[in-house]
Design an enzyme around this catalytic site. Sequence first.
Site, mmCIF file in Angstrom:
data_model
loop_
_atom_site.group_PDB
_atom_site.id
_atom_site.type_symbol
_atom_site.label_atom_id
_atom_site.label_comp_id
_atom_site.label_asym_id
_atom_site.label_seq_id
_atom_site.Cartn_x
_atom_site.Cartn_y
_atom_site.Cartn_z
ATOM 1 N N THR A 77 0.839 -1.187 0.000
ATOM 2 C CA THR A 77 0.000 0.000 0.000
ATOM 3 C C THR A 77 0.879 1.245 0.000
ATOM 4 O O THR A 77 2.102 1.162 -0.123
ATOM 5 C CB THR A 77 -1.029 -0.062 1.165
ATOM 6 O OG1 THR A 77 -1.945 1.023 1.002
ATOM 7 C CG2 THR A 77 -0.363 0.028 2.524
ATOM 8 N N LYS A 81 3.406 1.592 -3.941
ATOM 9 C CA LYS A 81 2.825 0.840 -5.068
ATOM 10 C C LYS A 81 3.621 1.009 -6.365
ATOM 11 O O LYS A 81 3.808 0.052 -7.115
ATOM 12 C CB LYS A 81 1.369 1.253 -5.288
ATOM 13 C CG LYS A 81 0.427 0.759 -4.180
ATOM 14 C CD LYS A 81 -1.019 1.099 -4.496
ATOM 15 C CE LYS A 81 -1.960 0.542 -3.446
ATOM 16 N NZ LYS A 81 -3.377 0.701 -3.808
ATOM 17 N N ASP A 117 -6.776 -4.010 -7.534
ATOM 18 C CA ASP A 117 -7.779 -2.978 -7.240
ATOM 19 C C ASP A 117 -8.864 -2.908 -8.319
ATOM 20 O O ASP A 117 -10.058 -2.855 -8.009
ATOM 21 C CB ASP A 117 -7.109 -1.602 -7.097
ATOM 22 C CG ASP A 117 -6.428 -1.416 -5.751
ATOM 23 O OD1 ASP A 117 -6.854 -2.061 -4.771
ATOM 24 O OD2 ASP A 117 -5.469 -0.624 -5.668
ATOM 25 N N ASN A 166 -11.626 15.500 -13.490
ATOM 26 C CA ASN A 166 -10.724 15.769 -12.364
ATOM 27 C C ASN A 166 -10.341 17.240 -12.353
ATOM 28 O O ASN A 166 -10.226 17.869 -13.400
ATOM 29 C CB ASN A 166 -9.457 14.914 -12.482
ATOM 30 C CG ASN A 166 -8.646 14.913 -11.209
ATOM 31 O OD1 ASN A 166 -9.203 14.693 -10.120
ATOM 32 N ND2 ASN A 166 -7.353 15.173 -11.301
HETATM 33 N N1 NAP Z 1 -12.825 0.967 -1.945
HETATM 34 C C1 NAP Z 1 -11.534 0.768 -2.098
HETATM 35 O O1 NAP Z 1 -11.037 -0.348 -2.118
HETATM 36 C C2 NAP Z 1 -10.636 1.953 -2.290
HETATM 37 C C3 NAP Z 1 -9.326 1.780 -2.744
HETATM 38 C C4 NAP Z 1 -8.526 2.911 -2.916
HETATM 39 C C5 NAP Z 1 -9.025 4.155 -2.628
HETATM 40 N N2 NAP Z 1 -10.319 4.274 -2.201
HETATM 41 C C6 NAP Z 1 -10.884 5.602 -1.921
HETATM 42 O O2 NAP Z 1 -10.827 6.350 -3.116
HETATM 43 C C7 NAP Z 1 -10.562 7.709 -2.817
HETATM 44 C C8 NAP Z 1 -9.358 8.189 -3.622
HETATM 45 O O3 NAP Z 1 -8.219 7.467 -3.227
HETATM 46 P P1 NAP Z 1 -6.856 7.546 -4.067
HETATM 47 O O4 NAP Z 1 -5.948 6.573 -3.452
HETATM 48 O O5 NAP Z 1 -7.123 7.463 -5.517
HETATM 49 O O6 NAP Z 1 -6.383 9.044 -3.715
HETATM 50 P P2 NAP Z 1 -5.393 9.977 -4.514
HETATM 51 O O7 NAP Z 1 -4.434 9.158 -5.320
HETATM 52 O O8 NAP Z 1 -4.885 10.947 -3.528
HETATM 53 O O9 NAP Z 1 -6.342 10.765 -5.546
HETATM 54 C C9 NAP Z 1 -7.352 11.619 -5.089
HETATM 55 C C10 NAP Z 1 -8.124 12.185 -6.275
HETATM 56 O O10 NAP Z 1 -9.209 12.949 -5.743
HETATM 57 C C11 NAP Z 1 -9.098 14.288 -6.197
HETATM 58 N N3 NAP Z 1 -9.483 15.186 -5.104
HETATM 59 C C12 NAP Z 1 -8.961 15.232 -3.852
HETATM 60 N N4 NAP Z 1 -9.580 16.169 -3.116
HETATM 61 C C13 NAP Z 1 -10.502 16.734 -3.922
HETATM 62 C C14 NAP Z 1 -11.439 17.783 -3.739
HETATM 63 N N5 NAP Z 1 -11.556 18.422 -2.572
HETATM 64 N N6 NAP Z 1 -12.227 18.110 -4.782
HETATM 65 C C15 NAP Z 1 -12.120 17.474 -5.970
HETATM 66 N N7 NAP Z 1 -11.245 16.470 -6.207
HETATM 67 C C16 NAP Z 1 -10.444 16.116 -5.190
HETATM 68 C C17 NAP Z 1 -7.661 14.498 -6.577
HETATM 69 O O11 NAP Z 1 -7.618 15.524 -7.541
HETATM 70 P P3 NAP Z 1 -6.234 16.201 -8.048
HETATM 71 O O12 NAP Z 1 -5.651 15.244 -9.037
HETATM 72 O O13 NAP Z 1 -6.703 17.471 -8.638
HETATM 73 O O14 NAP Z 1 -5.388 16.385 -6.798
HETATM 74 C C18 NAP Z 1 -7.314 13.124 -7.152
HETATM 75 O O15 NAP Z 1 -7.741 12.985 -8.469
HETATM 76 C C19 NAP Z 1 -10.362 7.792 -1.291
HETATM 77 O O16 NAP Z 1 -11.566 8.185 -0.702
HETATM 78 C C20 NAP Z 1 -10.066 6.372 -0.906
HETATM 79 O O17 NAP Z 1 -10.505 6.063 0.391
HETATM 80 C C21 NAP Z 1 -11.112 3.209 -2.023
#
Ligand code: NAP
Length: 295
Positions: A77, A81, A117, A166
């Site tokens: 994690t 990754k 994933d 995005n």
């Molecule tokens: N269910 C599951 O198994 C699983 C697995 C992984 C993640 N998740 C969930 O998925 C979500 C994203 O995780 P990640 O690992 O992909 O995170 P990440 O790599 O940090 O990416 C976050 C994304 O969300 C956007 N973002 C963040 N804050 C925002 C805001 N206030 N308004 C609009 N866009 C915003 C970011 O935009 P920018 O590119 O502009 O910064 C980026 O595209 C989290 O909630 C996490 O808990 C779930």
Amino acid sequence: MTSTSPEDLRPPISGSTRLAAVVGSPVRHSLSPTLLNAAFGATGLDWTFTAFEVAEGDLPRALDGMRALGIVGLSVTMPHKAVAAGLADDLTEAAARLGAVNCLVPVDGRLTGHNTDGGGFLDGLAHDAGISVEGRTVVVIGAGGAARAVVEACGAAGAVDIAVVNRTSDRAGSAAELAGAVGRVVVPDRAATAIAEADLVVNATPVGMSGGPDGDMPVDPQDLRVGQVAIDLIYHPLETPWLVALRRQGIEAHGGLSMLLFQAARAFSLWTGVEAPVAAMETAVRAALAARPVA
Ligand SMILES: NC(=O)c1ccc[n+]([C@@H]2O[C@H](COP(=O)([O-])OP(=O)(O)OC[C@H]3O[C@@H](n4cnc5c(N)ncnc54)[C@H](OP(=O)(O)O)[C@@H]3O)[C@@H](O)[C@H]2O)c1
């Protein structure tokens, strides 16, 4: 080690118990030990699972340790990754396209890097909504690691149009490319039109997550309509404000628990060759999440 549930069929830890683990930083709150120990308990395999805090930059040494100690499976994690993808001896197609590995499997002295994933997302969609993405149009909001896995998997599984929305456009472009010819970028100002035309809308931002950024709606729930399916990848809380608002409008909406569950189920099967006991894993992870305060 203590049992994770009353149904724990594992033999007591002994010299022949096999060890699997997750590496990350921070890793203390990982749900992987809960999910995987429930799976070993329900199947009676003589395996156990723990978490190792591995600082950024230390993954090469950790993998040397894995090989030397005979650790039989490793979940990977944040923040490791991408580095894991560079260190694996072999990569699956999805892991190679994503440049990210969340599961390492030792095979004949070599380490194969997988990314479960995206497959976990598709399995969860089938489980929760009874659908596949083949022939469907998809909007993904967000372009981070989770979004990229979803876009790549939906493209490989036959979605016919994948629009990535995005706030940072170059990240949107990089994510959309993972879907090949069916991927495209939609700027946030035009998201409402793309969402109105989609069969499936996925929130892959942390907006609505416990302890997440300000605001609780990744996009206006009014942009969606009955007949569409919405998935919020957030699993803490299980019921996000967006899910609640969508369901109030009569829209089918599911949270991120199933993706979490099925990516772990895939890892379990890759390591053990045994079908994952998904129901036992779900019971355990729901109990663990219920015990966590929502910020
Ligand atoms: N269910 C599951 O198994 C699983 C697995 C992984 C993640 N998740 C969930 O998925 C979500 C994203 O995780 P990640 O690992 O992909 O995170 P990440 O790599 O940090 O990416 C976050 C994304 O969300 C956007 N973002 C963040 N804050 C925002 C805001 N206030 N308004 C609009 N866009 C915003 C970011 O935009 P920018 O590119 O502009 O910064 C980026 O595209 C989290 O909630 C996490 O808990 C779930």
